[in-house]
Scaffold this motif. Sequence first.
Motif, mmCIF file in Angstrom:
data_model
loop_
_atom_site.group_PDB
_atom_site.id
_atom_site.type_symbol
_atom_site.label_atom_id
_atom_site.label_comp_id
_atom_site.label_asym_id
_atom_site.label_seq_id
_atom_site.Cartn_x
_atom_site.Cartn_y
_atom_site.Cartn_z
ATOM 1 N N UNK A 1 0.952 77.930 -34.460
ATOM 2 C CA UNK A 1 -0.162 77.362 -33.704
ATOM 3 C C UNK A 1 0.233 77.036 -32.257
ATOM 4 N N UNK A 2 1.522 76.736 -32.068
ATOM 5 C CA UNK A 2 2.009 76.447 -30.710
ATOM 6 C C UNK A 2 1.917 77.672 -29.812
ATOM 7 N N UNK A 3 1.818 78.860 -30.426
ATOM 8 C CA UNK A 3 1.750 80.093 -29.622
ATOM 9 C C UNK A 3 0.441 80.189 -28.827
ATOM 10 N N UNK A 4 -0.473 79.251 -29.071
ATOM 11 C CA UNK A 4 -1.681 79.191 -28.237
ATOM 12 C C UNK A 4 -1.339 78.760 -26.814
ATOM 13 N N UNK A 5 -0.151 78.164 -26.664
ATOM 14 C CA UNK A 5 0.268 77.642 -25.350
ATOM 15 C C UNK A 5 1.272 78.597 -24.716
ATOM 16 N N UNK A 6 1.018 78.916 -23.438
ATOM 17 C CA UNK A 6 1.833 79.909 -22.723
ATOM 18 C C UNK A 6 3.327 79.594 -22.786
ATOM 19 N N UNK A 7 3.683 78.326 -22.618
ATOM 20 C CA UNK A 7 5.094 77.926 -22.615
ATOM 21 C C UNK A 7 5.820 78.405 -23.876
ATOM 22 N N UNK A 8 5.156 78.234 -25.024
ATOM 23 C CA UNK A 8 5.782 78.630 -26.287
ATOM 24 C C UNK A 8 5.809 80.145 -26.459
ATOM 25 N N UNK A 9 4.748 80.799 -25.960
ATOM 26 C CA UNK A 9 4.748 82.278 -26.044
ATOM 27 C C UNK A 9 5.938 82.829 -25.257
ATOM 28 N N UNK B 1 6.536 85.871 -28.384
ATOM 29 C CA UNK B 1 5.546 86.239 -29.410
ATOM 30 C C UNK B 1 4.160 85.771 -28.974
ATOM 31 N N UNK B 2 3.149 86.441 -29.464
ATOM 32 C CA UNK B 2 1.770 85.969 -29.242
ATOM 33 C C UNK B 2 0.905 86.367 -30.431
ATOM 34 N N UNK B 3 -0.262 85.734 -30.532
ATOM 35 C CA UNK B 3 -1.158 85.984 -31.665
ATOM 36 C C UNK B 3 -2.349 86.840 -31.239
ATOM 37 N N UNK B 4 -2.825 87.673 -32.159
ATOM 38 C CA UNK B 4 -4.110 88.340 -31.938
ATOM 39 C C UNK B 4 -4.996 88.083 -33.145
ATOM 40 N N UNK B 5 -6.291 87.996 -32.904
ATOM 41 C CA UNK B 5 -7.231 87.593 -33.943
ATOM 42 C C UNK B 5 -8.187 88.718 -34.315
ATOM 43 N N UNK B 6 -8.341 88.906 -35.603
ATOM 44 C CA UNK B 6 -9.347 89.869 -36.079
ATOM 45 C C UNK B 6 -8.769 91.244 -36.346
ATOM 46 N N UNK B 7 -9.488 91.989 -37.185
ATOM 47 C CA UNK B 7 -9.026 93.266 -37.693
ATOM 48 C C UNK B 7 -8.758 94.292 -36.591
ATOM 49 N N UNK C 1 4.865 90.990 -30.776
ATOM 50 C CA UNK C 1 6.008 90.830 -29.901
ATOM 51 C C UNK C 1 5.628 91.097 -28.447
ATOM 52 N N UNK C 2 6.104 90.279 -27.549
ATOM 53 C CA UNK C 2 5.926 90.533 -26.119
ATOM 54 C C UNK C 2 7.019 91.515 -25.707
ATOM 55 N N UNK C 3 6.597 92.694 -25.232
ATOM 56 C CA UNK C 3 7.554 93.749 -24.890
ATOM 57 C C UNK C 3 7.571 93.953 -23.371
ATOM 58 N N UNK C 4 8.752 94.041 -22.807
ATOM 59 C CA UNK C 4 8.858 94.325 -21.371
ATOM 60 C C UNK C 4 9.246 95.769 -21.159
ATOM 61 N N UNK C 5 8.463 96.483 -20.362
ATOM 62 C CA UNK C 5 8.785 97.875 -20.047
ATOM 63 C C UNK C 5 9.348 97.956 -18.644
ATOM 64 N N UNK D 1 -1.770 87.304 -19.648
ATOM 65 C CA UNK D 1 -2.388 88.352 -20.476
ATOM 66 C C UNK D 1 -2.288 88.088 -21.972
ATOM 67 N N UNK D 2 -1.493 87.101 -22.372
ATOM 68 C CA UNK D 2 -1.432 86.794 -23.800
ATOM 69 C C UNK D 2 -2.341 85.643 -24.201
ATOM 70 N N UNK D 3 -3.182 85.241 -23.255
ATOM 71 C CA UNK D 3 -4.261 84.300 -23.516
ATOM 72 C C UNK D 3 -5.298 85.027 -24.395
ATOM 73 N N UNK D 4 -5.862 84.319 -25.400
ATOM 74 C CA UNK D 4 -6.794 84.956 -26.356
ATOM 75 C C UNK D 4 -7.998 85.609 -25.687
ATOM 76 N N UNK D 5 -8.492 84.987 -24.608
ATOM 77 C CA UNK D 5 -9.686 85.550 -23.950
ATOM 78 C C UNK D 5 -9.367 86.867 -23.260
ATOM 79 N N UNK D 6 -8.161 86.953 -22.695
ATOM 80 C CA UNK D 6 -7.738 88.211 -22.067
ATOM 81 C C UNK D 6 -7.624 89.289 -23.144
ATOM 82 N N UNK D 7 -6.942 88.945 -24.235
ATOM 83 C CA UNK D 7 -6.727 89.917 -25.314
ATOM 84 C C UNK D 7 -8.063 90.407 -25.868
#
Lengths: 244, 244
Positions: free
Chosen positions: A15-23, A28-34, A89-93, A137-143
């Motif tokens: 649940x802490x992954x909702x906050x940028x600092x923890x991401x 790591x970040x979360x995505x919602x829905x199928x 996973x947050x991946x850096x290219x 970009x790992x904010x839920x609204x952006x995703x």
Amino acid sequence: MIITSVNNEYIKELNKLKIKKYRDQKHLFLVEGKHLVQEAYKTNKLKQLIIKQGIEYDIDLKDIIVVSDDVIRKLSTTVSTIDMIGVCEIVDNDALFGDKIIMLDKVQDPGNVGTIIRTALAFGFKDIFLSYDSADIHNQKVIRSSQGAIFSTNIRYFNTKEVIKMLKEHGYIVYGTALKDSKALSNFKSVKKLALVFGNEGQGISKEILDTTTANIFIEIAEFESLNVAIAASICMYHFASKD
Amino acid sequence: MIITSVNNEYIKELNKLKIKKYRDQKHLFLVEGKHLVQEAYKTNKLKQLIIKQGIEYDIDLKDIIVVSDDVIRKLSTTVSTIDMIGVCEIVDNDALFGDKIIMLDKVQDPGNVGTIIRTALAFGFKDIFLSYDSADIHNQKVIRSSQGAIFSTNIRYFNTKEVIKMLKEHGYIVYGTALKDSKALSNFKSVKKLALVFGNEGQGISKEILDTTTANIFIEIAEFESLNVAIAASICMYHFASKD
């Protein structure tokens, strides 16, 4: 085993992954829905699936955790019913994906950033540079507004001026967007190595940055003061995209 | 006199205007913030100004009500600080404003509808027809994303099929948007009397309606499944707008 308690220690961690600092800490970040979970899975970014008890899925992953409706609700950020959440996973290219680049300088609305990423992928602008003060970009609204396009594009945070300098040195044409001291979009032809810069919703691109571009563009409009930045960006991308 | 109580009967009446049913009954709606109030004022739609105590304004209106911060907060729908709220009249126009028309069939997201209205005004598409099951244009989110363009466009609710029939009878070319059985946008030339139809965020335009248009258009994209409807609409409007 099914996790049914919203106070479960692991769920609290997620649940802490909702906050940028923890991401940023966990990468790591979360995505919602199928739909978003499937996009993450297809592009190998899905590390773990959190699925509501009784829901069917066809995702072949080792790490799957079944949880109660309460737990899914706790982790989700929308009012809509969500059946699954992906831990990604947050991946850096390092390398560029292509020759067409979008740069966002201080674009702060998550919906705008997500929509621009979605449209950028659609028009083959697969590399996106954001200034550090743009939306995360790992904010839920952006995703959500990206519709999963964040998984198929190469997105990085950078200092806008430095990127422009670097791209020009590597043979890129860099066009900014500005209402003054600029030329109408319809006068521009497409070029192979192209970067387009878009600025803040209220202020646009700063003069300091506009002075460093190859040229600046305005979109010919009939009478209203300005266009939304995602709209302006999309029209420019359509104009410069290959129509083959 | 200053209204300080959120339980004041008139304030309670105004607050009901957040609900579509009451807006339709009273033929009134609210707009929040200085920019939208000024747009309403410039276009003679502002009937009453609700202003926070101590705030300066240069709006010359007879009907001005000064209220406390609590009252403004009660009436507003955003988390941002609002200093003024306008009570505006819902006006029905019979005649068309111009030759370029946008039709929205079941476009349900208020942000999309508002953004399309803003862009439509920018590109000179001053007449907008919405199907009855599209978002309500007096919803605060629509008004906000329209940036006040709702005051300078001619917006009406209609049955999409009937409007298409009527417009074709009056010499309009009507283009729908569809991923299948359609031609690429870049093949189309602008025409004087033009109506563009856009459909629902998930389903697009129904086949029944697509069958009644003059032709249907797709936007040439590189690889993502679809564009957001406001983005697609804006690209089409840019394409067909006069570049003079």
